[in-house]
Structure formats: C-alpha cells, structure tokens
Scaffold this active site. Structure first.
Site: not given
Length: 807
Positions: A475, A557-558, A683, A707, A736
């Site tokens: 993204s 973040r939701c 991923h 990560e 993040h």
C-alpha cells in the site's frame, strides 16, 4: 438483592453480580482518534485534548449506566487510554527509557517527574531523534501494544497518578468505577530487556526487577485506597500462556510472591480489594497459586479456557469468582442457556457460600460498540445473530439476574437465544454444497510447488533483478483525494466508472513515483482498498461488512473487522484489473497483492460453528483461484500477505503444532498452483518470529518480508541460525512512526542484515505497508532506502572484486 455471605476470616467488599472487563475506549464515532490526531497535527491544544478525553470518559460511564451496570459498586471499569494500556502501565510505574527522561510534566506523588502527554506520545510514535518503543501484538489478538524497556538501571517507582485522578473524576460524577491496569507479572513478561550504555549483568530478565515493580504497584494501590476505590482490576493474561522465555516455575513463583506482597502485606482499607483477571485462556497451574493467595477475586475466561475441576474451584470458595462466559473477542450472540448452565456448574463446584459474578471473557475493546447502528450493510437475519459491546453488557446482566434470582427471570431471553442460533445454523449460506464437495476432494498434491532451486532459476531468468532488490510491501498513502472519491461513490455522487478512473489515475501516479525513486519491483499502491481484509470481504460471498463497526488496532488506528458468517465463494476475480493496469504502465515487475487466508481470519470476526482450519481452507481456495487468474493475466510476482500468522499462534505450546499445521496448509493451498516462473512473496509484521521460523520456512514462499526496523533487527540471529535459504526482506523503515530514517540509518541496518544473511537472499523493503503515512515522509524514506541499497550493493561489488583479485 442482599449481599451474599462471606468467609468470617476475610472481609471482601460487595462485588457486582454482573460486570465487563473493559469497554471500547475510542467512542461511538472514533472521537478519541479524531481528537488525538488533531492534537498531533497542531489543530487542537493540549488542554482541548484533555477536555475531549474527559468528556469521552464521562459519556462511556453514562452509557454503561444506561445499559444497566450499577454506578455504585465498581461494576463499571475505568480503562481509558490515550494510546495503549501497556504504555499507560509503564508511565504509571515511571519505567521510561533514558531517551525520554526529559519529557517532564509535573512532580509525581513521590516528587519525581512524570512523563507529560507529548512525551507519552513520543514514546508511542517516536520523534526525529528518539526511536519509539517497539510495537507488537497483544497475545493472540489484533490489538498492538507498546513494549516496555526494562534494564537494571531503568527507574521504576509510582510516578503518575492518572489512574487515581480518573477514579476521582468519576466519583465526582457520582460513579464508583473499578480502575483497570496491567498486572505486575504481565507487565514484566511483556517487557523487553534493553541494554543501556553502562551495561548490565549477563542473563538479565525484566522479572529480575519484580521487587521494584511491586513497590511501585504498592504506591498506586495505597493511593487508590486513600481515594476510596473499593476494587482494582489487575489484568494478568500472561498467566494463561506458557510460551515465555523463562521457566513456568519462575512465573508461578513470581505470581505467588507478587500477590502475597500486594494483597497480603497491604491491608484493607489501605488498598482496594484486588481482582485478578486472566483473559484469553485457562489459568491452569496458575489458578491454585491465586486461589491460595490473599487476592479477593479471580477472573476465569470460560470461553477460551476450560472449566476448572471441582477441587480447584472449591479452593476459591473464600473469593469472588468472576466467570467470563460472554465472549469478549467475537460478535456472535451468546448461547444463554449454555452459558447459564456453565455458571450453575461453577457455582455447584465451588459449593456453599459460592460468590460467582458474571462477566465478559475479556475486555470488550476487541469488538465494535453497538450492532443496533448497523442498518446499511447487515441484513436483518445477520444483524439478529450478532452482539457487539452494548449487547454483550445486556447479556451479562441477563445471566447475572438468572444466576441469582432464577431462570424464570430471563423473560424469554433464553428461548430467543436458542431460536436465533437454530435459525443461523439453518441459513442456506452457512453450508454450501459446492464448497463442501470441493474441500472434500482436495489432495496433498495441490499444496506442493516445484523445488525452490528450480523456481529460483526460472524467476531470475524472467525478472533479472539486481542484488538487494528494492520493493515496498504493497500500500501507498491513502490521501484525502482517495478517501473523498470513496465517499462520493458510496453516496452516489460519482459513478462506478468515474471512481475506477480516479483510482487508475492514483495508480499511475504511484507507478511513476516508484520509477523515479528507482525501486526494482513495483506495486500498484492499493488506492481502491479501504482495508486489506475488508476489500476482499466485500467481494467474497460468506462475508459481511459493517458501517460503524470500528475496533481499535493501536493508538489512533482503528479497523472495521469483517464478519465471516458462511461458506466462502469467489464469484469473480478481485484484483486482476488493478494489477494488470499497473503492469501496463511500466516495464518493471509489478506485484499482484493478496491478503492470505490466516490474516483474513485473524482480522475478521469468524464463524464459531466449525474449526478455524476448515474456514481457512475455504478462504485459501478462493485465493488459489485468484492466483491463477493473476498468472493468466501475465502477473509474474504475487504477494500473499500473512502478517497475522504469528498473531494466532496459541498461547499454550501444546497447541502450536496443530495450529501451524492448518495455517501453513492454508497458505500452501492458496499458492500451490503457481508456476515455477511466478515469484510468490509473503509478508509478516509486528510479531516475534523466532517461535515460528520453522513454519515460515514451510510456507515455501520464494520471498518473505518481515518487520525488523522497529525491533533493531532482533530477528537476524534467528534467521541466520535457522538456515533459512530463500529470499528474505527484513524491514529497514518503521512505517508506524513519523520518523524518516536517514540513508545512513538504513545503510547500518542493511549492513547488519548482510552480516547475518547471505546477500543473494536479501531484499530491501519497509516494515509494512505505507497506507498510514504521508507522501512527504514516504517519498523521503524511500529515497533513502534506495540510496542505502545502492551503497551496500556497491560495497558488496567492491568486496567481490577484491576477493577475485586476491585469488
């Protein structure tokens, strides 16, 4: 209702007959998210944010009171957080890394300096010169917590009285709440040992700081006692897991020691009565430890955990047993008759004088607020099957009334519950013949691809990539322009054709940007996707989506988890149009992007009428068909994301093998039909990978990105020692955080990666997708990423040339 008798040798205050372990804290319309992000953006002042938070806490208390929880007896939990409850515990205890020590607010009760709110957010998100705390998953949920950093020199003391102030705030409104905080054992087991500049003894573990932490907790309990709090809830989910890096015997000994000190050495009313809650599984051998100790109440998760035997339950007869029989993790209505039978069995096993309260199995932060708001996307049948947070409070209260006053007081609720479940299971979409027949016909041959050596040779010939190829996870930033187009489509202000044209324009911009940056394998940026699971849920039969079903994932973040209610069918291809359009714009490889079967399950509310593995197989078959269509359309690189693979790993070691078997099988079923020439990526993000490297290897993906930046490449030794032989992309950019890593920072991370893993295996990529970042940050970070990759390539080529000359 009269107060039940208590043991004569113990003074236990009244505990409500029905309660919940926690409640959604973001607000009905994500008010907390909006207030916090406005503060971060400079549109709201600090005082405004504090006022917004106070109003939200007050509205939540009023809501719970209207639903029927008593405002007078600690039935209402006080569990608000600006960002994360584990970070709250760290700041309450003053466990602040040295790099944030200057974030002072006002003197704490002991005269030291507490972290102010901007400093708190800096610990969560990082700043240009200060890295944030590491983030990972909260047990086996999709909630992310911030990992405390503990070392021998970390200051630990009762440093912040926020918990007390929020209790007094509620009391001023006439509500006696039950403060909720992470318990000391869970806090230390979730913490990370971080070496400070002055060094420390070898073999240090955060549990070594137990006495200091208990002193801090004792300070908090005394302050709550002085404020008049009758109860405090200490959450100890770590006790239901046996996967920690210390022996179970040490965990149990620490638990006994902790509560002997907090509940035994501190008398009442010097402190509140202590309720130890243990959601997400069975306490097992930790239950006798708590039963023998001086705490006044123990919570049992009887949804994900087992019913303890009679002998163990009898040992709890002098305590309040808080029985979690309403599922706090899923959205299906409770089978009230079954739950009531369980409550009656618990009461009978405890024996005379039993004090059993009814609760949710966990905090309700994992579920949306109110199913009654869902008028648009959910049909009447499906809506009738569901219970969100409000409805779960009502279920708890019905069960509490039946338990204390008899089944006749249910008022038809038990019969209605049974009828709803029968109608749900009889719905034609729940079991579809064509799906069941296809699953039954599967063979192991459909899970296997050609050997990796054959695949890698075919892929190198087709893709012709440089060493350390660069890519992103999928993204790109979801701009206001994209969101406005999505809203306009939803409202009918633009046609579907106009929307698709707008998305193609976004894709073209993303492709051109990646070409200018010099990335080697491109993505289309996913502008058409509102969420990496919801997008697929909207295109697959057997799923439903909500309009207002927001759940906190981390910080502000939701997400809106989809609802997987029936057998899964793919009516038509889902991603081919977007991937092929992107590929038509460039001569560089473009990845097709799919979300894997385990992650689709983990980030949805999944049907509870069959094993998860069976549902995963159905999703995998739909994805297998999509892989085939992408290949047929000429897409030669396909990424099947499984960021939740570690997330769903059971909390008990004995259950790992069975879970990893069906989860790996589902991935291989989804990808097993790909040709050798097709490079399959996966991923994984924000999890501890060491425990599942063997399973990651068995996925048999050609390239795996993980990560690694936020954890400082901690995973590299495990990768090196495992002998992992396929492509691996340890992330070098923590997406993040607003921090933009420099070329030098990324070069250092790559140098560490090259030192641990053969360079021919390495890929260079961010930690995760870039959806939540701004384009200014994204562009700068990716420029640095590409520059660092080129610098390390040049170094490797020089080293290779010198080696050749020396021969």
């Amino acid at each position: 209702m009269s107060e039940p008798p208590v043991a004569p040798d113990r003074t236990v205050p009244w505990f409500p007959g029905g309660t919940v372990l926690g409640f959604p804290r973001i607000g009905p319309n994500r008010e907390l998210k909006k207030a916090v992000e406005a503060f971060w953006a400079g549109r709201r002042e600090l005082d405004d944010l504090q006022a917004d938070a106070e109003n939200l806490r007050r509205a939540t208390r009023q809501r719970l009171t209207r639903l029927g929880l008593s405002p007078d007896d600690a039935a209402i939990p006080s569990d608000f957080s600006f960002y994360d409850h584990v970070l709250d515990a760290a700041t309450t205890l003053g466990a602040v890394p040295e790099r944030f020590a200057g974030s002072a607010d006002a003197p704490d009760p002991a005269g030291a300096a507490a972290v102010d709110l901007p400093g708190y957010f800096a610990m969560a998100r990082g700043e240009e010169d200060r890295a944030p705390l590491e983030m990972t998953k909260w047990f086996d949920s999709n909630y992310h917590y911030l990992v405390p950093e503990i070392w021998p020199g970390t200051p630990v003391r009762y440093a912040d009285d926020r918990v007390v102030r929020e209790f007094l705030e509620a009391a001023a409104d006439g509500v006696t709440t039950r403060p909720v905080i992470v318990g000391p054992i869970t806090f230390l087991l979730l913490s990370k040992a971080v070496r400070q500049a002055d060094g420390a003894p070898a073999g240090f573990h955060p549990l070594d700081r137990l006495d200091d932490v208990l002193t801090a907790y004792a300070g908090l309990l005394r302050a709550l006692g002085a404020a008049g709090a009758p109860w405090v809830q200490l959450d100890e989910p770590a006790l239901v897991a046996d996967t920690w890096d210390v022996p179970r015997e040490r965990v149990l000994a620490a638990t006994e020691r902790a509560y002997a000190r907090l509940a035994g050495e501190l008398g009442r009313p010097e402190r509140p009565a202590i309720f130890v809650a243990a959601p997400y599984g069975s306490l097992g051998d930790a239950l006798p430890v708590l039963a023998a100790g001086p705490v006044e109440a123990v919570g049992l998760d009887l949804v994900r955990g087992d019913l303890p035997d009679a002998e163990v339950l009898r040992s709890l007869r002098h305590k309040v047993v808080v029985a979690g029989v309403v599922d706090g993790r899923n959205v299906w209505r409770t089978d009230l008759d079954q739950a009531l039978g369980l409550l009656e069995e618990v009461t009978a096993r405890i024996g005379p004088g039993a004090r059993v309260a009814v609760s949710t199995s966990s905090s309700l932060l994992h579920v949306p607020l109110d199913v009654g708001r869902e008028k648009k996307h959910l049909g009447k049948d499906l809506r009738g099957w569901l219970a969100f947070a409000d409805q779960k409070v009502e279920e708890v209260l019905v069960l509490a009334r039946c338990l204390t006053e008899g089944r006749d007081t249910a008022g038809g609720a038990l019969a209605e519950s049974a009828e709803v479940r029968e109608r749900r299971l009889a719905h034609p979409g729940v079991r579809r013949r064509e799906v069941r027949e296809r699953v039954a016909a599967l063979t192991d041959a459909e899970l296997a691809r050609a050997p990796y050596t054959e695949r890698v040779a075919a892929q190198r010939a087709v893709l012709d990539l440089p060493p350390l190829p660069t890519t992103t996870i999928g993204s790109f930033p979801q701009t206001s322009r994209i969101r406005k187009a999505r809203v306009a489509l939803r409202r009918g202000a633009i046609s579907d054709a106009e929307y698709r044209s707008a998305m193609r324009a976004e894709i073209e911009e993303v492709v051109r940007l990646q070409e200018r940056l010099g990335l080697d394998v491109l993505v289309h940026g996913e502008p058409e996707r509102n969420d990496m699971v919801q997008y697929f849920a909207e295109l697959l039969e057997g799923f439903a989506v909500t309009e207002h079903g927001w759940v906190q994932s981390y910080g502000s973040r939701c997400t809106r988890p989809s609802i997987l209610w029936g057998d899964v069918v793919r009516p038509r291809h889902m991603t081919v149009e977007w991937s092929t359009f992107a590929a038509s714009l460039t001569d560089r490889p473009v990845k097709g992007m799919l979300t894997g079967p385990v992650t689709i399950l983990a980030w949805s509310f999944v049907r509870d009428d069959q094993p998860l593995g069976d549902t995963a197989t159905q999703v995998a078959l739909a994805l297998r068909d999509e892989v085939a269509d992408l290949e047929a359309a000429g897409i030669g690189v396909i990424q099947v994301d499984e960021p939740a693979l570690r997330e769903l790993l059971p909390l008990r070691r004995a259950e790992h093998a069975a879970y990893l078997d069906w989860s790996v099988r589902a991935f291989r079923l989804a990808t097993g039909g790909a040709s050798p020439r097709t490079q399959v990526h996966t991923h994984l993000c924000y999890s501890e990978f060491g425990a599942i490297l063997g399973a990651i290897d068995r996925l048999d993906a050609d390239v795996t990105s993980i990560e690694a930046a936020r954890s400082g490449m901690d995973v590299l030794p495990a990768i090196r020692d495992s002998g992992f032989a396929r492509g691996i992309g340890p992330g070098v950019y923590d997406i993040h955080s607003p921090h933009v890593p420099s070329t030098e920072e990324i070069t250092d991370l790559l140098a560490a990666a090259v030192a641990a893993v053969p360079a021919h295996q390495l890929w260079v990529n961010p930690d995760c997708g870039l959806k939540t970042r701004r384009y200014e940050e994204t562009t700068a970070a990716l420029e640095h990423l590409v520059a660092a990759a080129r610098a390390v390539r040049a170094t490797l080529q020089e080293q290779g040339a010198r080696t050749s000359l020396s021969r």
